[in-house]
Write an enzyme that holds these catalytic residues in place. Structure first.
Site, PDB file in Angstrom:
ATOM      1  N   CYS A 290       2.012  21.133  26.693  1.00 31.24           N
ATOM      2  CA  CYS A 290       2.563  22.298  25.998  1.00 31.24           C
ATOM      3  C   CYS A 290       1.627  23.482  26.190  1.00 31.24           C
ATOM      4  O   CYS A 290       0.483  23.471  25.722  1.00 31.24           O
ATOM      5  CB  CYS A 290       2.752  22.011  24.513  1.00 31.24           C
ATOM      6  SG  CYS A 290       3.390  23.439  23.593  1.00 31.24           S
TER       7      CYS A 290
ATOM      8  N   GLU B 160      28.817  21.354  14.553  1.00 30.36           N
ATOM      9  CA  GLU B 160      28.118  22.313  15.408  1.00 30.36           C
ATOM     10  C   GLU B 160      28.470  23.752  15.038  1.00 30.36           C
ATOM     11  O   GLU B 160      27.615  24.636  15.065  1.00 30.36           O
ATOM     12  CB  GLU B 160      28.449  22.051  16.883  1.00 30.36           C
ATOM     13  CG  GLU B 160      27.774  20.823  17.458  1.00 30.36           C
ATOM     14  CD  GLU B 160      26.257  20.948  17.466  1.00 30.36           C
ATOM     15  OE1 GLU B 160      25.741  22.026  17.822  1.00 30.36           O
ATOM     16  OE2 GLU B 160      25.587  19.962  17.098  1.00 30.36           O
TER      17      GLU B 160
ATOM     18  N   CYS C  61       2.017  20.095  15.584  1.00 30.81           N
ATOM     19  CA  CYS C  61       1.673  19.797  16.980  1.00 30.81           C
ATOM     20  C   CYS C  61       1.055  18.414  17.148  1.00 30.81           C
ATOM     21  O   CYS C  61       1.259  17.756  18.185  1.00 30.81           O
ATOM     22  CB  CYS C  61       0.726  20.872  17.521  1.00 30.81           C
ATOM     23  SG  CYS C  61       1.478  22.526  17.582  1.00 30.81           S
TER      24      CYS C  61
ATOM     25  N   CYS D   5       8.477  20.959  15.736  1.00 28.46           N
ATOM     26  CA  CYS D   5       8.196  22.252  16.377  1.00 28.46           C
ATOM     27  C   CYS D   5       8.872  23.364  15.583  1.00 28.46           C
ATOM     28  O   CYS D   5       9.721  24.099  16.084  1.00 28.46           O
ATOM     29  CB  CYS D   5       8.682  22.233  17.827  1.00 28.46           C
ATOM     30  SG  CYS D   5       8.054  23.590  18.838  1.00 28.46           S
TER      31      CYS D   5
END
Length: 372
Positions: free
Chosen positions: A228, A57, A219, A212
């Site tokens: 959305c 991370e 999409c 995305c």
């Protein structure tokens, strides 16, 4: 699957956020997509431990997965556990980070490992608040460690998740603004399920990275297309709003590439904070004519300019740096000036595990080729 009760929300609710019925199965759709298309074989997932999640991370902050993988694998080979990382000298840590950029991440990672050994018996805490009190661990990183590393409920909001949520709910404004970020955190908290939180958080990151995307989002392949708002408006490219553009100033410097009679190159360690903090670099001066004066003052010897290398630009988040390397030959430098340990004669033929700034590594390679 019924929606579990919310946990961890800071005053937000489905009602205050005006979620429609199309969001009732939001997490279900995300998890169903993850089961079919999510990434499940990344190096830090095999095995997935709190330590490996934490390191990955930190590396993934402002860096793409494809770039991080090789760095992560080399890092794990050198430091397979928290204790080995804490015991390592900072130079070794920075050496393995060289080229990854944003070196404060590496310094904080190392400092955090030592703090964990001193104050937490060498174990990453499971508590969100305690995690956030540690060097280099912010709210989203703490949430990732809790959920992915420990399997606990904790929302996240990294760059990919911000993009998914900003588009789905047509959230106006740049996510770096506190009000916008606060709104996105509210959506993340409300929508994150208590069951399969780790899979959901990984799915949201994958969805932002694979579908995305910043430009040309897929999409038609998105499980959240229904509902959305950015897609319905035909304005996915407008969300999230970009950071307001600022012209980055251009600074210039000369690197003094000083070579002694043995073909060694002088390096000096930069201060622990600031640009390339703690890394080894070349001495610098603003003007080329200052180079010989620097050698007389700092090394007690004269130097002759051999040649100049090509000027190159290195870009930071807040400015561009134009670097002109000057190769100089020095004779019999005064060894007494090396006592402080901030300067070393670096042997190109026997490189050591020293943290080098990316432009420095590149110039050293050019010098080595030129000397052979």
């Amino acid at each position: 699957m019924s929606k579990p009760p919310l946990s961890g929300c800071r005053g937000a609710s489905r009602e205050t956020l005006c979620l429609s019925t199309s969001e009732d199965d939001f997490s279900d759709r995300v998890l169903a997509w993850f089961d079919r298309h999510g990434r499940k074989h990344l190096p830090w997932q095999q095995p997935r431990t709190p330590y490996r999640v934490w390191v990955s991370e930190i590396m993934l902050q402002q860096t793409q997965v494809g770039t991080v993988i090789d760095y992560f694998e080399r890092f794990m080979a050198a430091f397979p556990d928290l204790a080995s990382l804490a015991q390592a000298p900072q130079d070794r840590v920075l050496h393995l980070w060289s080229g990854l950029g944003y070196y404060a991440r590496a310094r904080n990672l190392h400092r955090c490992a030592r703090q964990l050994m001193d104050e937490h018996q060498g174990v990453l805490p499971e508590d969100l608040q305690t995690l956030q009190s540690l060097p280099g661990i912010g709210r989203s990183t703490a949430g990732a460690i809790c959920s992915l590393g420990f399997g606990r409920f904790a929302p996240i909001l990294d760059g990919n998740v911000k993009r998914v949520l900003a588009r789905h709910f047509a959230v106006q404004g740049w996510p770096g603004q506190s009000a916008v970020q606060r709104r996105l955190w509210e959506y993340s908290e409300v929508l994150t399920p208590e069951q399969r939180t780790a899979d959901y958080n990984q799915a949201m990151m994958d969805l932002g990275a694979l579908v995305c995307t910043r430009t040309q989002p897929g999409c038609e392949d998105c499980p959240l297309k229904t509902g959305c708002r950015a897609h319905a408006l035909g304005q996915t490219e407008h969300y999230p709003m970009p950071k307001p553009r600022r012209t980055r100033p251009v600074r210039s410097t000369h690197f003094l590439v000083l070579m002694d009679s043995q073909g060694r190159v002088l390096l000096e360690q930069r201060p622990p904070v600031g640009v390339w903090g703690g890394l080894w670099s070349f001495p610098e001066c603003a003007e080329a004519q200052q180079a010989t004066d620097w050698c007389e003052t700092a090394l007690g010897c004269r130097a002759d300019l051999a040649h100049r290398l090509q000027t190159r630009r290195h870009s930071f988040s807040h400015f561009h740096l134009e670097i002109t390397p000057l190769v100089l030959r020095v004779k019999n430098p005064a060894d007494r000036l090396m006592d402080a340990g901030v300067r070393v004669w670096y042997n190109l033929k026997c490189p050591d595990d020293r943290g080098l700034a990316a432009p420095v590594s590149q110039i050293l390679r050019e010098i080595e080729v030129g000397e052979t």
